[in-house]
Scaffold this active site. Structure first.
Site, PDB file in Angstrom:
ATOM      1  N   CYS A  30     -76.170 -12.694  78.893  1.00 54.99           N
ATOM      2  CA  CYS A  30     -75.673 -11.405  78.732  1.00 54.99           C
ATOM      3  C   CYS A  30     -75.102 -11.264  78.121  1.00 54.99           C
ATOM      4  CB  CYS A  30     -74.439 -11.511  79.404  1.00 54.99           C
ATOM      5  SG  CYS A  30     -75.158 -11.994  81.313  1.00 54.99           S
ATOM      6  N   HIS A  61     -69.077  -6.631  79.644  1.00 56.50           N
ATOM      7  CA  HIS A  61     -69.571  -7.258  80.187  1.00 56.50           C
ATOM      8  C   HIS A  61     -69.743  -6.673  81.660  1.00 56.50           C
ATOM      9  CE1 HIS A  61     -74.009  -8.799  81.128  1.00 56.50           C
ATOM     10  NE2 HIS A  61     -73.082  -9.802  82.622  1.00 56.50           N
ATOM     11  N   ASN A  75     -75.077  -6.269  87.547  1.00 54.16           N
ATOM     12  CA  ASN A  75     -74.946  -7.219  86.421  1.00 54.16           C
ATOM     13  C   ASN A  75     -76.456  -6.715  85.504  1.00 54.16           C
ATOM     14  OD1 ASN A  75     -75.041  -8.975  83.735  1.00 54.16           O
ATOM     15  ND2 ASN A  75     -74.525  -9.805  85.195  1.00 54.16           N
TER      16      ASN A  75
HETATM   17  O1  UT7 Z   1     -72.965 -12.262  83.534  1.00 54.34           O
HETATM   18  C1  UT7 Z   1     -73.187 -13.960  83.733  1.00 54.34           C
HETATM   19  C2  UT7 Z   1     -73.889 -14.247  84.623  1.00 54.34           C
HETATM   20  N1  UT7 Z   1     -72.648 -14.801  85.435  1.00 54.34           N
HETATM   21  C3  UT7 Z   1     -71.448 -14.097  86.420  1.00 54.34           C
HETATM   22  O2  UT7 Z   1     -70.610 -14.103  85.399  1.00 54.34           O
HETATM   23  C4  UT7 Z   1     -70.988 -14.528  87.817  1.00 54.34           C
HETATM   24  C5  UT7 Z   1     -69.521 -15.239  87.529  1.00 54.34           C
HETATM   25  N2  UT7 Z   1     -68.854 -15.194  89.284  1.00 54.34           N
HETATM   26  C6  UT7 Z   1     -68.209 -14.522  90.268  1.00 54.34           C
HETATM   27  O3  UT7 Z   1     -68.833 -13.844  89.668  1.00 54.34           O
HETATM   28  C7  UT7 Z   1     -68.814 -15.671  91.606  1.00 54.34           C
HETATM   29  O4  UT7 Z   1     -68.023 -16.623  91.140  1.00 54.34           O
HETATM   30  C8  UT7 Z   1     -69.425 -15.390  92.395  1.00 54.34           C
HETATM   31  C9  UT7 Z   1     -69.461 -13.518  92.676  1.00 54.34           C
HETATM   32  C10 UT7 Z   1     -71.098 -15.617  91.620  1.00 54.34           C
HETATM   33  C11 UT7 Z   1     -69.024 -15.849  93.553  1.00 54.34           C
HETATM   34  O5  UT7 Z   1     -67.579 -15.665  94.261  1.00 54.34           O
HETATM   35  P1  UT7 Z   1     -66.893 -16.414  94.552  1.00 54.34           P
HETATM   36  O6  UT7 Z   1     -65.650 -16.312  94.513  1.00 54.34           O
HETATM   37  O7  UT7 Z   1     -66.487 -17.591  93.251  1.00 54.34           O
HETATM   38  O8  UT7 Z   1     -67.760 -17.256  96.137  1.00 54.34           O
HETATM   39  P2  UT7 Z   1     -67.900 -18.821  96.179  1.00 54.34           P
HETATM   40  O9  UT7 Z   1     -68.844 -18.937  95.354  1.00 54.34           O
HETATM   41  O10 UT7 Z   1     -66.257 -19.532  95.523  1.00 54.34           O
HETATM   42  O11 UT7 Z   1     -68.153 -18.838  97.079  1.00 54.34           O
HETATM   43  C12 UT7 Z   1     -67.802 -18.648  98.268  1.00 54.34           C
HETATM   44  C13 UT7 Z   1     -67.763 -18.366  99.597  1.00 54.34           C
HETATM   45  C14 UT7 Z   1     -69.155 -19.191 100.077  1.00 54.34           C
HETATM   46  O12 UT7 Z   1     -69.561 -19.890 100.904  1.00 54.34           O
HETATM   47  P3  UT7 Z   1     -68.119 -21.304 101.603  1.00 54.34           P
HETATM   48  O13 UT7 Z   1     -68.587 -22.494 100.877  1.00 54.34           O
HETATM   49  O14 UT7 Z   1     -66.704 -21.219 102.038  1.00 54.34           O
HETATM   50  O15 UT7 Z   1     -68.559 -21.153 103.787  1.00 54.34           O
HETATM   51  C15 UT7 Z   1     -70.698 -19.185  99.873  1.00 54.34           C
HETATM   52  O16 UT7 Z   1     -71.534 -19.961 100.454  1.00 54.34           O
HETATM   53  O17 UT7 Z   1     -69.381 -17.560 100.522  1.00 54.34           O
HETATM   54  C16 UT7 Z   1     -70.239 -17.609 100.047  1.00 54.34           C
HETATM   55  N3  UT7 Z   1     -71.383 -16.797  99.269  1.00 54.34           N
HETATM   56  C17 UT7 Z   1     -71.556 -15.893 100.207  1.00 54.34           C
HETATM   57  N4  UT7 Z   1     -71.036 -15.339 101.363  1.00 54.34           N
HETATM   58  C18 UT7 Z   1     -72.067 -13.920 101.328  1.00 54.34           C
HETATM   59  C19 UT7 Z   1     -71.425 -17.325  98.442  1.00 54.34           C
HETATM   60  N5  UT7 Z   1     -72.605 -15.778  98.029  1.00 54.34           N
HETATM   61  C20 UT7 Z   1     -72.560 -15.297  99.902  1.00 54.34           C
HETATM   62  C21 UT7 Z   1     -72.734 -13.725  99.894  1.00 54.34           C
HETATM   63  N6  UT7 Z   1     -72.183 -12.932 100.662  1.00 54.34           N
HETATM   64  N7  UT7 Z   1     -73.608 -13.329  98.668  1.00 54.34           N
END
Ligand code: UT7
Length: 358
Positions: free
Chosen positions: A117, A285, A315
């Site tokens: 990225c 980014h 992204n």
């Molecule tokens: O280019 C660089 C690369 N990447 C990044 O910069 C990514 C940076 N991080 C993020 O953008 C966020 O952390 C994410 C969008 C990836 C995830 O969002 P979050 O608010 O940090 O969610 P989380 O990973 O803490 O997950 C919260 C809940 C979980 O369920 P439980 O354990 O609370 O029941 C996940 O399993 O959301 C669930 N979850 C989803 N639910 C529906 C994770 N992905 C999804 C999804 N749809 N796509």
């Protein structure tokens, strides 16, 4: 008196976006996710996928041709190509020479870089060094990524996702896709390119950069399987256990991005004896709209000094910075003379900022 050091002045920009638009509801057909979750957590509504077989060099060459046209420069006038991608057409070589070949030009120096990225930001630093050092006068910088090739989808998943089959998808495929839902919903395919020209008497150009890499953070975002850390570098077990799919600790990446991108930008401005008030546009980014909103708040920048387009493209890794800048420029947000900061953070860990007077 010796003439001043040449500067890398931006001469043109171009993009390539595939025609297949994928909205959140289409993804929800093949995994346990929803439009609400994706929008709320990432800000993304749509992204674009290539047709199978369209590679990073195809998108890259298309964006390059558009940037050359915008610059009023023939491809034959180039004397260097730098290509950033984390999804090259092949394990080797990189996509750079394929782009050169697709542009139909004679051999010239072609450099592939892979800072994920942060790839385009690193590319800007390389272009700056090449032109300041007198090694090149007209440089093409391309960022291109085809993420849809990394999606661990079965043929049946692709059919249901694209609406070529009614579904529902069988439970095993649905469960498999859902394992990776936190990653799969974020990424789209695209390319962006910029053309630079050496100019000695110009206030414009790439002013400076502050870039960093830290392998101590590698495991928060990387592909554990497939590579020289294994012998053989790829085998059936890796595929069966999906270790060819990236692993991402989203929360950790999020936290680092909201602190590192603003800090690198503020420090770079200070090093150039400029301030945030001098900045006309911040191009970040596009990994998560929430990251960018937090970074904007940290820098106390008003909305008119920031452009985001993750809502439409997701992204797009190496393509993100040129795609976002191209769109901002077309909207009149970066007129000639404006001071633009590019900042990114991604796998490696790599991050940093680059300042450009357009
Ligand atoms: O280019 C660089 C690369 N990447 C990044 O910069 C990514 C940076 N991080 C993020 O953008 C966020 O952390 C994410 C969008 C990836 C995830 O969002 P979050 O608010 O940090 O969610 P989380 O990973 O803490 O997950 C919260 C809940 C979980 O369920 P439980 O354990 O609370 O029941 C996940 O399993 O959301 C669930 N979850 C989803 N639910 C529906 C994770 N992905 C999804 C999804 N749809 N796509």
């Amino acid at each position: 008196m010796s003439s001043p050091t040449p500067r890398a002045v931006l001469a043109g920009t171009g993009i390539a976006v595939p025609s297949r638009e994928i909205d959140n509801a289409m993804l929800a057909r093949v995994m346990d996710t929803s439009d609400e979750w994706i929008l709320e957590r990432s800000g993304i509504s749509t992204r674009f996928y290539v047709e199978a077989g369209v590679a990073s060099s195809d998108l890259g060459a298309e964006a390059a041709a558009a940037a050359l046209e915008d610059a009023g420069m023939a491809a034959e006038e180039l004397d260097y190509i730098v290509c950033a991608t984390m999804t090259p057409d092949h394990y080797f070589p990189g996509a750079g020479t394929s782009i050169q070949h697709k542009l139909g030009i004679d051999p010239l120096p072609v450099l592939d870089i892979r800072q994920q990225c942060a790839g385009f930001a690193y590319g800007l630093q390389v272009v700056d060094a090449l032109i300041r050092g007198g090694l090149a006068r007209r440089v093409l910088l391309v960022g291109s990524d085809v993420h849809s090739c990394l999606m661990p989808y079965s043929e049946a998943t692709w059919k249901v996702l694209l609406g070529d089959a009614d579904g529902p998808l069988d439970a095993a495929d649905y469960e498999h896709n859902s394992r990776f839902r936190h990653l799969l919903v974020l990424f789209g395919d695209a390319a962006g390119a910029m053309v630079f020209r050496a100019e000695r008497q110009s206030e414009s150009g790439i002013l400076g950069s502050a870039l960093f890499g830290d392998g101590g953070q590698k495991e928060i975002l990387y592909v554990p399987g497939v590579g020289s850390a294994h012998r053989p570098w790829i085998d059936m077990v890796m595929l069966e256990t999906s270790t060819q799919v990236p692993v991402m600790d989203g929360r950790k990446v999020f936290k680092l991005a909201v602190s590192h991108m603003p800090r690198a930008t503020a420090d770079l401005l200070a090093a150039q004896e400029l301030s945030l008030e001098d900045l006309d546009l911040l191009v970040m980014h596009q990994a998560n709209l929430r990251i960018n909103q937090a970074a904007q708040r940290a820098l106390r920048l008003p909305d008119d000094k920031v452009h985001n387009n993750i809502q439409r493209y997701g992204n797009t890794t190496s393509a993100t910075l040129p795609l976002c800048f191209h769109e901002a420029r077309e909207m009149g947000k970066a007129p000639p003379g404006s001071l633009v900061a590019f900042t990114a953070l991604g796998a490696g860990l790599h991050w940093g900022s680059v300042l450009v007077r357009v």
